[in-house]
Design an enzyme around this catalytic site. Structure first.
Site, PDB file in Angstrom:
ATOM      1  CB  SER A   1       2.645   2.598   6.138  1.00  0.00           C
ATOM      2  OG  SER A   1       1.311   2.507   6.544  1.00  0.00           O
ATOM      3  N   GLY A   2       4.792   0.135   6.228  1.00  0.00           N
ATOM      4  CA  GLY A   2       5.881  -0.463   5.463  1.00  0.00           C
ATOM      5  C   GLY A   2       7.098  -0.796   6.295  1.00  0.00           C
TER       6      GLY A   2
ATOM      7  CG  ASP B   1      -0.079  -3.852   2.800  1.00  0.00           C
ATOM      8  OD1 ASP B   1       0.498  -3.417   1.789  1.00  0.00           O
ATOM      9  OD2 ASP B   1      -0.476  -3.124   3.740  1.00  0.00           O
TER      10      ASP B   1
ATOM     11  N   GLY C   1       1.863   6.453   9.862  1.00  0.00           N
ATOM     12  CA  GLY C   1       3.094   6.953   9.230  1.00  0.00           C
ATOM     13  C   GLY C   1       4.218   5.955   9.230  1.00  0.00           C
TER      14      GLY C   1
ATOM     15  CG  HIS D   1      -0.441   0.378   2.495  1.00  0.00           C
ATOM     16  ND1 HIS D   1      -0.037  -0.533   3.448  1.00  0.00           N
ATOM     17  CD2 HIS D   1      -0.210   1.598   3.034  1.00  0.00           C
ATOM     18  CE1 HIS D   1       0.414   0.112   4.515  1.00  0.00           C
ATOM     19  NE2 HIS D   1       0.310   1.409   4.282  1.00  0.00           N
TER      20      HIS D   1
END
Ligand SMILES: *[C@@H]1O[C@H](CO)[C@@H](O)[C@H](O)[C@H]1NC(C)=O
Ligand SMILES: *[C@@H]1O[C@H](CO)[C@@H](O)[C@H](O)[C@H]1NC(C)=O
Length: 266
Positions: free
Chosen positions: A213-214, A118, A211, A72
Site C-alpha cells: 500500500s502507498g 486515496d 503490504g 489510507h
C-alpha cells in the site's frame, strides 16, 4: 556561468527517475528481489509503536522534501518517519536516512468508504540529500493515460503472495496495465474503479499485495526515465492475484494539480 554549469551538473546527476544503478527488469512471476538502490525513490513509511518503528506502507520520493503515498496509510494521532535509501529493511545500511515529517496532507475528498482520492503527501522535516541510493521519481504529465498492457513495475516490502511474510529485501513485480474499459467491466472491478484510478495485473498470476500500500506503480517514459503512475490503493480481499481483480492504484496523472498546489503552499 560557473553557477549555471554546476546547476546543470547537479540536475543531470540527480534529476528524476534515472537511477545510477538501473533496475534489472526481469519477468519473474510473483516478484523478485531488486538490484540494490535500483528504485531509489522507494521509501518505507514507518510509525512509532511504543518506541519501536514499524513499516506500515510504501511511498515515493517526488522531490528532495516530498513523499507521495496513499491516504489510507495515514492514521491521525500516529507519529511517522520516512526511511529513505533502504534495501534490506531490518538491516543498518550505509546510504539510508531517516526523516521526521513536517506535514502530512491527506486529500480533502478522501473517502475510506468508497476508496476514492486515496492520496496523501508527506513533507519531510528537511530536504534530503540525493545520492546513488536516494533519488526522486518523475511525475507523469497531467491527464496522461497508460496504454493497455504497458509493462509497469510495482515495488515494495509488502507481501508478494497471499499469506506471505513481509519481505526484508525490496521486491519488484511486473504488472501489465489493464485499461479502464476492461477494469470497469462488471466481472472485473465494475463501478468500484473510477477514471482517476489505474489497474494493473489481474491475470491471476502476478499482483501486488496489501503490504505494498502507498507504494509506486513505476512505468518507464520514452526517454528512459521512470515515472510514478500509480499509488497502490486496493486489491482483492480474496487473494493477492485473483483473476480479473487487478491491483488498483490511484492514478497520479489525475492529481498533478493537487500535488503542485500542496507542494507550493506548505
Ligand atoms: C472535493 O469535492 C468537492 C465536491 O464535489 C469539490 O467541489 C472539490 O473541488 C473537491 N476538492 C478537491 C481538492 O478535489
Ligand atoms: C502484452 O505485452 C507483452 C510484452 O510486453 C506481450 O508479450 C503480450 O503479447 C501482450 N499481450 C497482449 C494481450 O497484447
Amino acid at each position: 556561468m560557473k553557477f549555471l554549469v554546476l546547476a546543470l551538473f547537479v540536475a543531470g546527476a540527480y534529476g528524476c527517475g534515472l537511477p545510477t544503478f538501473p533496475p534489472i527488469l526481469g519477468r519473474v512471476v510473483g516478484g523478485q528481489d531488486v538490484r540494490p538502490n535500483s528504485w531509489p525513490w522507494q521509501i518505507s513509511l514507518q510509525y512509532n509503536s511504543n518506541g519501536e518503528w514499524r513499516h506500515t506502507c510504501g511511498g515515493t520520493l517526488i522531490s528532495d522534501q516530498w513523499v507521495l503515498t496513499a491516504a489510507h496509510c495515514i492514521s491521525s494521532g500516529r507519529e511517522y518517519r520516512v526511511a529513505l535509501g533502504k534495501h534490506n529493511l531490518p538491516e543498518t545500511e550505509d546510504g539510508s536516512v531517516f526523516k521526521s515529517t513536517a506535514n502530512i496532507i491527506v486529500h480533502e475528498n478522501w473517502s475510506s468508504l468508497f476508496i476514492r482520492n486515496d492520496i496523501a503527501l508527506i513533507k519531510l522535516e528537511s530536504p534530503v540529500e540525493f545520492s546513488d541510493s536516494i533519488m526522486a521519481a518523475c511525475l507523469p504529465a497531467a491527464g496522461f493515460l497508460l496504454p493497455h498492457n504497458e509493462s509497469c513495475f510495482v515495488t515494495g516490502w509488502g507481501r508478494i503472495y497471499t499469506g506471505g511474510p513481509i519481505a526484508d529485501i525490496l521486491q519488484q513485480a511486473l504488472l501489465p496495465v489493464v485499461d479502464h474499459a476492461t477494469c470497469s467491466k462488471s466481472d472485473w472491478w465494475g463501478f468500484q474503479v473510477t477514471e482517476t484510478m489505474v489497474c494493473a495485473g489481474g491475470d491471476g498470476v502476478v499482483s501486488g499485495c496489501n503490504g505494498d500500500s502507498g507504494g509506486p506503480l513505476n512505468c518507464q517514459a520514452a526517454d528512459g526515465s521512470w515515472e510514478v503512475h500509480g499509488i497502490v490503493s486496493f486489491g482483492s480481499g480474496l487473494s493477492c492475484n485473483y483473476p480479473k481483480k487487478p491491483t488498483v492504484f490511484t492514478q497520479v496523472s489525475s492529481y498533478i494539480d493537487w500535488i503542485s498546489n500542496k507542494m507550493a503552499s506548505y
